[in-house]
Enzyme design. Structure first.
Site, mmCIF file in Angstrom:
data_model
loop_
_atom_site.group_PDB
_atom_site.id
_atom_site.type_symbol
_atom_site.label_atom_id
_atom_site.label_comp_id
_atom_site.label_asym_id
_atom_site.label_seq_id
_atom_site.Cartn_x
_atom_site.Cartn_y
_atom_site.Cartn_z
ATOM 1 N N HIS A 72 0.856 -1.203 0.000
ATOM 2 C CA HIS A 72 0.000 0.000 0.000
ATOM 3 C C HIS A 72 0.878 1.234 0.000
ATOM 4 O O HIS A 72 1.245 1.718 1.060
ATOM 5 C CB HIS A 72 -0.901 -0.019 1.236
ATOM 6 C CG HIS A 72 -1.971 1.020 1.208
ATOM 7 N ND1 HIS A 72 -1.807 2.269 1.735
ATOM 8 C CD2 HIS A 72 -3.231 0.983 0.729
ATOM 9 C CE1 HIS A 72 -2.928 2.965 1.605
ATOM 10 N NE2 HIS A 72 -3.800 2.204 0.990
ATOM 11 N N VAL A 78 2.633 3.851 2.209
ATOM 12 C CA VAL A 78 1.920 4.661 3.187
ATOM 13 C C VAL A 78 1.056 3.725 4.036
ATOM 14 O O VAL A 78 0.543 2.718 3.538
ATOM 15 C CB VAL A 78 1.057 5.744 2.500
ATOM 16 C CG1 VAL A 78 0.010 5.150 1.591
ATOM 17 C CG2 VAL A 78 0.425 6.682 3.503
ATOM 18 N N GLY A 81 -5.063 4.490 5.912
ATOM 19 C CA GLY A 81 -5.818 5.239 6.913
ATOM 20 C C GLY A 81 -6.797 4.365 7.674
ATOM 21 O O GLY A 81 -7.014 4.563 8.874
ATOM 22 N N CYS A 82 -7.365 3.375 6.993
ATOM 23 C CA CYS A 82 -8.335 2.500 7.654
ATOM 24 C C CYS A 82 -7.708 1.724 8.806
ATOM 25 O O CYS A 82 -8.390 1.397 9.783
ATOM 26 C CB CYS A 82 -9.005 1.561 6.656
ATOM 27 S SG CYS A 82 -7.856 0.473 5.796
ATOM 28 N N ASP A 86 -9.060 1.612 12.520
ATOM 29 C CA ASP A 86 -9.305 0.326 13.159
ATOM 30 C C ASP A 86 -8.603 0.247 14.512
ATOM 31 O O ASP A 86 -9.147 -0.310 15.467
ATOM 32 C CB ASP A 86 -8.858 -0.828 12.264
ATOM 33 C CG ASP A 86 -9.402 -2.158 12.745
ATOM 34 O OD1 ASP A 86 -10.634 -2.347 12.695
ATOM 35 O OD2 ASP A 86 -8.602 -2.996 13.202
#
Length: 169
Positions: A72, A78, A81-82, A86
């Protein structure tokens, strides 16, 4: 098994929670690595926070070889963001159990999520914080909190009205 709430937890203790051996009922559990998104809880308290109803802080040491950097994104690594969001849900589920509730933790949503920057391989240690708004302990144990992710002393994720429930079979 007697559970004594503590104000902080190291990685070994978080892995004990993932095995279902931290809380008396065996639940809730944290996920195992690689989905466990922190290395330690530095503060867990029923007092304080933005709403005066509790606060929780955690840290993750960002290492260049973390699993998500290779996928990713290709040649543009990076942290997704999820995964940061989480982590905040994981923390809220833990907090609800730490308050004496049992059940299987499940994220129930969030009111608003904003990203203003990104976590890169050189981030060092990132910090998460939950400001507890409400914990309900009824048939369904439920938690509501606001959360942030801080990188290099700057808040880069803000999450309003994170919701987690603990469900009993």
């Amino acid at each position: 098994m007697q559970f004594e709430p503590k104000p902080s937890y190291n990685l070994e203790e978080l892995l004990i929670c993932a095995k279902g051996e931290l809380f008396p009922s065996g639940l809730p559990r944290l996920p195992f690595p690689p989905m466990l998104m922190f290395d330690r809880f530095t503060l867990v308290s029923k007092e304080g926070g933005a709403y005066g109803k509790g606060i929780m802080k955690a840290e993750l040491d960002i290492k260049p070889d973390l699993w998500f950097f290779d996928c990713h994104f290709y040649n543009d690594p990076v942290m997704p963001g999820c995964l940061g969001v989480d982590a905040l849900w994981q923390m809220l589920g833990f907090y609800i159990g730490w308050m004496g509730n049992s059940g299987k933790g499940r994220a129930l949503g969030a009111g608003e999520i904003k990203f203003t920057d990104q976590v890169l391989k050189d981030a060092g240690t990132i910090e998460y914080q939950l400001d507890i708004k409400r914990i309900m302990s009824r048939k369904l144990a439920f938690g509501l909190a606001d959360g942030t992710l801080t990188c290099k002393d700057e808040v880069i994720y803000t999450c309003k009205d994170l919701r987690v429930g603990l469900f009993n079979d």
